[in-house]
Design an enzyme around this catalytic site. Structure first.
Site, mmCIF file in Angstrom:
data_model
loop_
_atom_site.group_PDB
_atom_site.id
_atom_site.type_symbol
_atom_site.label_atom_id
_atom_site.label_comp_id
_atom_site.label_asym_id
_atom_site.label_seq_id
_atom_site.Cartn_x
_atom_site.Cartn_y
_atom_site.Cartn_z
ATOM 1 N N SER A 6 0.834 -1.203 0.000
ATOM 2 C CA SER A 6 0.000 0.000 0.000
ATOM 3 C C SER A 6 0.871 1.257 0.000
ATOM 4 O O SER A 6 1.622 1.509 0.948
ATOM 5 C CB SER A 6 -0.907 0.021 1.224
ATOM 6 O OG SER A 6 -1.381 1.346 1.404
ATOM 7 N N HIS A 31 -0.966 -1.281 -4.346
ATOM 8 C CA HIS A 31 -2.286 -0.930 -3.797
ATOM 9 C C HIS A 31 -2.363 0.581 -3.570
ATOM 10 O O HIS A 31 -1.537 1.153 -2.852
ATOM 11 C CB HIS A 31 -2.443 -1.692 -2.479
ATOM 12 C CG HIS A 31 -3.764 -1.591 -1.808
ATOM 13 N ND1 HIS A 31 -4.834 -2.397 -2.132
ATOM 14 C CD2 HIS A 31 -4.193 -0.793 -0.797
ATOM 15 C CE1 HIS A 31 -5.859 -2.105 -1.344
ATOM 16 N NE2 HIS A 31 -5.504 -1.115 -0.533
ATOM 17 N N ASP A 33 -4.560 3.586 -2.039
ATOM 18 C CA ASP A 33 -5.639 3.879 -1.098
ATOM 19 C C ASP A 33 -6.175 5.283 -1.353
ATOM 20 O O ASP A 33 -5.578 6.276 -0.939
ATOM 21 C CB ASP A 33 -5.127 3.760 0.340
ATOM 22 C CG ASP A 33 -4.990 2.313 0.771
ATOM 23 O OD1 ASP A 33 -5.974 1.560 0.599
ATOM 24 O OD2 ASP A 33 -3.909 1.931 1.242
ATOM 25 N N MET A 35 -8.741 8.097 -0.617
ATOM 26 C CA MET A 35 -9.636 8.491 0.495
ATOM 27 C C MET A 35 -10.160 9.904 0.271
ATOM 28 O O MET A 35 -9.409 10.780 -0.170
ATOM 29 C CB MET A 35 -8.864 8.466 1.819
ATOM 30 C CG MET A 35 -8.236 7.122 2.130
ATOM 31 S SD MET A 35 -7.541 7.109 3.792
ATOM 32 C CE MET A 35 -6.681 5.533 3.782
ATOM 33 N N HIS A 64 -8.092 0.935 -4.362
ATOM 34 C CA HIS A 64 -9.075 0.766 -3.279
ATOM 35 C C HIS A 64 -9.733 2.117 -3.030
ATOM 36 O O HIS A 64 -9.116 3.019 -2.468
ATOM 37 C CB HIS A 64 -8.315 0.256 -2.044
ATOM 38 C CG HIS A 64 -9.143 0.064 -0.831
ATOM 39 N ND1 HIS A 64 -8.602 -0.145 0.422
ATOM 40 C CD2 HIS A 64 -10.495 0.032 -0.645
ATOM 41 C CE1 HIS A 64 -9.566 -0.289 1.309
ATOM 42 N NE2 HIS A 64 -10.730 -0.177 0.693
ATOM 43 N N MET A 66 -11.928 4.447 -1.115
ATOM 44 C CA MET A 66 -12.629 4.700 0.153
ATOM 45 C C MET A 66 -13.283 6.066 0.002
ATOM 46 O O MET A 66 -12.886 7.048 0.637
ATOM 47 C CB MET A 66 -11.632 4.652 1.315
ATOM 48 C CG MET A 66 -11.244 3.215 1.657
ATOM 49 S SD MET A 66 -9.720 3.123 2.609
ATOM 50 C CE MET A 66 -8.558 3.222 1.274
ATOM 51 N N MET A 135 -11.724 -5.883 5.007
ATOM 52 C CA MET A 135 -10.913 -4.972 5.814
ATOM 53 C C MET A 135 -10.646 -5.633 7.160
ATOM 54 O O MET A 135 -11.572 -6.099 7.829
ATOM 55 C CB MET A 135 -11.638 -3.647 6.056
ATOM 56 C CG MET A 135 -11.756 -2.717 4.862
ATOM 57 S SD MET A 135 -10.202 -2.170 4.104
ATOM 58 C CE MET A 135 -9.244 -1.593 5.499
ATOM 59 N N ASP A 173 -6.773 -6.510 4.018
ATOM 60 C CA ASP A 173 -6.151 -5.185 4.072
ATOM 61 C C ASP A 173 -6.240 -4.595 5.484
ATOM 62 O O ASP A 173 -7.341 -4.386 6.003
ATOM 63 C CB ASP A 173 -6.881 -4.282 3.059
ATOM 64 C CG ASP A 173 -6.242 -2.916 2.910
ATOM 65 O OD1 ASP A 173 -5.179 -2.681 3.493
ATOM 66 O OD2 ASP A 173 -6.837 -2.092 2.188
HETATM 67 C C1 DX5 Z 1 -6.495 1.482 5.418
HETATM 68 C C2 DX5 Z 1 -5.984 1.148 4.033
HETATM 69 C C3 DX5 Z 1 -4.897 0.134 4.041
HETATM 70 C C4 DX5 Z 1 -3.682 0.566 4.817
HETATM 71 C C5 DX5 Z 1 -2.876 -0.624 5.206
HETATM 72 O O1 DX5 Z 1 -7.538 2.355 5.327
HETATM 73 O O2 DX5 Z 1 -7.022 0.633 3.236
HETATM 74 O O3 DX5 Z 1 -4.533 -0.242 2.724
HETATM 75 O O4 DX5 Z 1 -2.875 1.457 4.131
HETATM 76 O O5 DX5 Z 1 -1.828 -0.183 5.991
HETATM 77 P P1 DX5 Z 1 -1.180 -1.099 7.106
HETATM 78 O O6 DX5 Z 1 -0.611 -2.283 6.390
HETATM 79 O O7 DX5 Z 1 -0.151 -0.199 7.687
HETATM 80 O O8 DX5 Z 1 -2.269 -1.481 8.059
HETATM 81 ZN ZN ZN Z 2 -6.473 -0.329 1.214
#
Ligand code: DX5
Ligand code: ZN
Length: 223
Positions: A6, A31, A33, A35, A64, A66, A135, A173
Site C-alpha cells: 500500500s 495498492h 488507497d 480516500m 481501493h 474509500m 478490511m 487489508d
Molecule cells: C487502510 C488502508 C490500508 C492501509 C494498510 O484504510 O485501506 O490499505 O494502508 O496499511 P497497514 O498495512 O499499515 O495497516
Molecule cells: Zn487499502
C-alpha cells in the site's frame, strides 16, 4: 499469495521512484488507497495522481476507493489506468450496478467490506466480482492493529465461494505483517495488502521474500 504493497506508507513525495523500486524488487501488484475525507476521516490522492504515475509503471494497479458514491468516478479511474477497481459495499447505493459498470469499462471489479459489515452483503453480487476485500482494520489510516475476528470471516467467505465453485480472489487489508501471513493464507486469503509493515523494512526484495516465505510455510503445512 499475491502481495500488494500500500503506497499510503511509501515515500509519497517520491512515488515514481517507489514504483520503480517495487518493480525491481519483483512485486507485481501495488495498492492505491484513495480516500475522500467523507467515507473515511482522511484524504490521500486521487485519479490525477494515479494517471501521472501510470506512465511510469507496469505494475498491476489495485485501486481501493474509500470514497462515497464511487459510481460517479468509475470512468475517471479507468482513464487513469486502474487495473482493479474496488468499491466499498457501504459507499454505493446500487452495488450491483456499480460493479457491472466497472467490468463494462474493462477493469477487474472488487468489493470491499468494513470489519462490521456481514458477508451476507455479498450474497447477490458474488458473480459480479473478481475480488473481495475484507478490511481487517477500520479504513482510514495505515499502521493500525489487525482485528483477529477477520480469520473467521475469511474462512466463512472461502466456504461461500467454494460452495458456488467460484475462484474469486480474497484480499485482506489492514495490519498485515509477516507474522500473520501464514495464518491468513491458511484461512483462505489470496492477496495481502501491506503498508507500514512492508515499507518500514527495506530493502523491498528481502521484505517481499519475508512475506512470501511465510505464505509458502502455510501451503506446505496444509499439504
Ligand atoms: C487502510 C488502508 C490500508 C492501509 C494498510 O484504510 O485501506 O490499505 O494502508 O496499511 P497497514 O498495512 O499499515 O495497516
Ligand atoms: Zn487499502
Amino acid at each position: 499469495m499475491i502481495l500488494s504493497p500500500s503506497l499510503l506508507s511509501a515515500d509519497v513525495g517520491n512515488l515514481a521512484a517507489e514504483l520503480s523500486a517495487l518493480e525491481a524488487a519483483g512485486l507485481r501488484w501495488v495498492h492505491w488507497d484513495v480516500m475522500d475525507g467523507r467515507f473515511v476521516p482522511n484524504i490521500t490522492f486521487g485519479q490525477h495522481v494515479i494517471r501521472q504515475l501510470r506512465k511510469r509503471s507496469g505494475l498491476f494497479f489495485d485501486v481501493h476507493l474509500m470514497i462515497v458514491e464511487p459510481e460517479n468516478y468509475l470512468s475517471e479511474f479507468q482513464a487513469a489506468g486502474a487495473d482493479m477497481l474496488v468499491v466499498h459495499a457501504e459507499a454505493t447505493r446500487h452495488l450491483q450496478r456499480t460493479l457491472a459498470e466497472i467490468r463494462r469499462l474493462g477493469m477487474k471489479a472488487g468489493v470491499a467490506l468494513n470489519p462490521a459489515t456481514p458477508l451476507s452483503a455479498l450474497e447477490y453480487v458474488l458473480e459480479d466480482v473478481d475480488m473481495i476485500l475484507l478490511m481487517s482494520v477500520n479504513p482510514g489510516f495505515g499502521g493500525q492493529k489487525f482485528l483477529p475476528i477477520t480469520y473467521e470471516k475469511i474462512r466463512r467467505l472461502r466456504r461461500m465461494l467454494d460452495e458456488r465453485r467460484l475462484e474469486t480472489l480474497i484480499q485482506i487489508d489492514g495490519g498485515v505483517t509477516p507474522d500473520n501471513t501464514a495464518d491468513l493464507v491458511r484461512a483462505g486469503a489470496d492477496v495481502l495488502v501491506s503498508g507500514s509493515a512492508f515499507f518500514s523494512v527495506p530493502p523491498y526484495e528481502a521484505r517481499r521474500l519475508a512475506f512470501e516465505s511465510k505464505a509458502e510455510e502455510a501451503r506446505s503445512l496444509t499439504l
